[in-house]
Design an enzyme around this catalytic site. Sequence first.
Site, PDB file in Angstrom:
ATOM      1  NE  ARG A 118      -3.820  -2.390   0.429  1.00 47.92           N
ATOM      2  CZ  ARG A 118      -4.907  -2.470   1.201  1.00 47.92           C
ATOM      3  NH1 ARG A 118      -5.252  -1.456   1.956  1.00 47.92           N
ATOM      4  NH2 ARG A 118      -5.661  -3.568   1.192  1.00 47.92           N
ATOM      5  CG  HIS A 123      -2.318  -1.785   6.025  1.00 51.08           C
ATOM      6  ND1 HIS A 123      -3.693  -1.768   6.138  1.00 51.08           N
ATOM      7  CD2 HIS A 123      -2.009  -0.865   5.074  1.00 51.08           C
ATOM      8  CE1 HIS A 123      -4.192  -0.882   5.287  1.00 51.08           C
ATOM      9  NE2 HIS A 123      -3.195  -0.331   4.635  1.00 51.08           N
ATOM     10  CB  CYS A 144      -7.544  -2.139  11.355  1.00 49.66           C
ATOM     11  SG  CYS A 144      -6.233  -3.189  10.768  1.00 49.66           S
TER      12      CYS A 144
HETATM   13  N1  ARG Z   1     -10.295  -3.846   4.188  1.00 49.79           N
HETATM   14  C1  ARG Z   1      -9.346  -2.849   4.583  1.00 49.79           C
HETATM   15  C2  ARG Z   1      -8.259  -2.701   3.538  1.00 49.79           C
HETATM   16  O1  ARG Z   1      -7.882  -3.656   2.943  1.00 49.79           O
HETATM   17  C3  ARG Z   1      -8.761  -3.196   5.899  1.00 49.79           C
HETATM   18  C4  ARG Z   1      -7.862  -2.138   6.444  1.00 49.79           C
HETATM   19  C5  ARG Z   1      -7.260  -2.508   7.760  1.00 49.79           C
HETATM   20  N2  ARG Z   1      -6.572  -1.417   8.324  1.00 49.79           N
HETATM   21  C6  ARG Z   1      -5.345  -1.457   8.843  1.00 49.79           C
HETATM   22  N3  ARG Z   1      -4.897  -0.434   9.465  1.00 49.79           N
HETATM   23  N4  ARG Z   1      -4.566  -2.514   8.679  1.00 49.79           N
HETATM   24  O2  ARG Z   1      -7.793  -1.640   3.267  1.00 49.79           O
END
Ligand code: ARG
Length: 291
Positions: free
Chosen positions: A140, A169, A263
């Site tokens: 990401r 993440h 999250c």
């Molecule tokens: N479904 C979300 C995504 O894929 C989940 C995000 C989870 N957030 C985090 N801080 N790891 O973006």
Amino acid sequence: MPPLRVPRPRRYLTCEPRHFDVSYAINPWMSEGAPVDTALARAQWESLVRVYRDLGHTVETVEPVAGLPDMVFTANAALVLGGKVLGSRFHAPQRRPEAGAYARWFTAAGFEVRTPVSVCEGEGDFVPVGGLVLAGTGFRTTVAAHQEAREYFGVPTVGLRLVDPYFYHLDTALFALDDENVAYYPGAFSPESRQVLERLFPDALIATLDDARAFGLNSVSDGCHVITSPRATGLAEGLTRRGYVPVPVELSEFHKAGGGAKCCTQEIRGSSDRRLRSSSSRGGAMEARCD
Ligand code: ARG
């Protein structure tokens, strides 16, 4: 005897899961897509908020927006350090409109928001530890965003490459125990990044794949209490051995979207936190002892 851990009161931003669902798949957890029990998700979120408040933390909420099911994951809203907010620019098109909704909340709360130029998913990939910011990349947040964060906040960032799509993440594979140490699952990182972590944190709490898959590393620590997944049992033992207090909170409905406690939690670090940090590192505890 494990060392005495001292909690520091925190300010957290969360989002009620009114519109939470798994309606697209942008990480492997979502592809496995079991249906979400909305009432259960709400009850689980309420218990998370209750636990934070019972521990003395401040919890605020951002208004959920219909059509943005992942907005419950407020950790992705921003990185907030010393009262400065670096907002988000999401990788997935489905999540991009969240950035504006979060930015409006921060603006209304009196913060100035810097919008990053590069893909940047807030505390999902940025983990402040003491004077450093650990910065994930690979799925990401981009390396260019690490540089934006470094220059905006004037703090050193340490880039870490994530290699396992289940740990897309940084906050799914590592969390800060306090201002000095972290817990992490080595298999989520490239061999080079593992070396960096070993060098920076020789005394880290190392988690197993089972604990990581149970969202044990998506935990929130106040320096003493660690809000964690009840299924991360090995991690809980390690925490206890080191004098931390695991506080299990079930968030199974959120796991279906790839998220856990961290999250669902954005930490808002004000300008006074620096003072708190230095006073507690000198041993001048102005907060309750951990029990
Ligand atoms: N479904 C979300 C995504 O894929 C989940 C995000 C989870 N957030 C985090 N801080 N790891 O973006």
